[in-house]
Write a protein that holds these residues in place. Sequence first.
Motif, PDB file in Angstrom:
ATOM      1  N   LEU A  53       0.800  -1.214   0.000  1.00 13.69           N
ATOM      2  CA  LEU A  53       0.000   0.000   0.000  1.00 13.69           C
ATOM      3  C   LEU A  53       0.839   1.272   0.000  1.00 13.69           C
ATOM      4  O   LEU A  53       0.319   2.364  -0.192  1.00 13.69           O
ATOM      5  CB  LEU A  53      -0.962   0.006   1.184  1.00 13.69           C
ATOM      6  CG  LEU A  53      -2.213  -0.848   0.935  1.00 13.69           C
ATOM      7  CD1 LEU A  53      -1.951  -2.299   1.250  1.00 13.69           C
ATOM      8  CD2 LEU A  53      -3.371  -0.323   1.718  1.00 13.69           C
ATOM      9  N   HIS A  54       2.138   1.151   0.176  1.00  8.60           N
ATOM     10  CA  HIS A  54       3.035   2.305   0.138  1.00  8.60           C
ATOM     11  C   HIS A  54       3.569   2.554  -1.268  1.00  8.60           C
ATOM     12  O   HIS A  54       4.392   3.427  -1.468  1.00  8.60           O
ATOM     13  CB  HIS A  54       4.206   2.112   1.110  1.00  8.60           C
ATOM     14  CG  HIS A  54       3.773   2.151   2.536  1.00  8.60           C
ATOM     15  ND1 HIS A  54       3.503   3.327   3.206  1.00  8.60           N
ATOM     16  CD2 HIS A  54       3.539   1.147   3.423  1.00  8.60           C
ATOM     17  CE1 HIS A  54       3.144   3.046   4.437  1.00  8.60           C
ATOM     18  NE2 HIS A  54       3.156   1.734   4.602  1.00  8.60           N
ATOM     19  N   ARG A  55       3.102   1.788  -2.244  1.00 11.71           N
ATOM     20  CA  ARG A  55       3.532   1.966  -3.638  1.00 11.71           C
ATOM     21  C   ARG A  55       2.384   2.563  -4.437  1.00 11.71           C
ATOM     22  O   ARG A  55       1.269   2.047  -4.406  1.00 11.71           O
ATOM     23  CB  ARG A  55       3.939   0.619  -4.236  1.00 11.71           C
ATOM     24  CG  ARG A  55       5.160   0.035  -3.587  1.00 11.71           C
ATOM     25  CD  ARG A  55       5.611  -1.227  -4.319  1.00 11.71           C
ATOM     26  NE  ARG A  55       6.820  -1.716  -3.742  1.00 11.71           N
ATOM     27  CZ  ARG A  55       6.895  -2.714  -2.861  1.00 11.71           C
ATOM     28  NH1 ARG A  55       5.803  -3.333  -2.477  1.00 11.71           N
ATOM     29  NH2 ARG A  55       8.049  -3.096  -2.388  1.00 11.71           N
ATOM     30  N   THR A  56       2.649   3.604  -5.187  1.00 10.97           N
ATOM     31  CA  THR A  56       1.585   4.241  -5.965  1.00 10.97           C
ATOM     32  C   THR A  56       1.021   3.298  -7.022  1.00 10.97           C
ATOM     33  O   THR A  56      -0.155   3.387  -7.357  1.00 10.97           O
ATOM     34  CB  THR A  56       2.090   5.532  -6.641  1.00 10.97           C
ATOM     35  OG1 THR A  56       3.249   5.234  -7.419  1.00 10.97           O
ATOM     36  CG2 THR A  56       2.427   6.595  -5.618  1.00 10.97           C
ATOM     37  N   THR A  57       1.827   2.399  -7.547  1.00  7.53           N
ATOM     38  CA  THR A  57       1.360   1.480  -8.581  1.00  7.53           C
ATOM     39  C   THR A  57       0.342   0.474  -8.047  1.00  7.53           C
ATOM     40  O   THR A  57      -0.376  -0.139  -8.825  1.00  7.53           O
ATOM     41  CB  THR A  57       2.536   0.717  -9.215  1.00  7.53           C
ATOM     42  OG1 THR A  57       3.274   0.057  -8.178  1.00  7.53           O
ATOM     43  CG2 THR A  57       3.449   1.664  -9.965  1.00  7.53           C
TER      44      THR A  57
END
Length: 68
Positions: A53-57
């Motif tokens: 959830l810390h990745r924009t993708t």
Amino acid sequence: MKINHSTPENSIALTTSLQYITGPHWEPPTIPNATTYWRCSSCGRESIRERDLHRTTFHAPSCEVQEC
């Protein structure tokens, strides 16, 4: 099992993502192999790994996290 809570590479700013990340949530005990999961309250996507959830993708294109 050791869990690494460090910020992953390609991560979005913690101040942005933390306001949308909720969890850990527990699956009902009636589900075989129940585990915990994390959810983005903006787009609703879920993962058993908080770091996802810390990745924009990871987020939906219309998610508020993408706009920050």
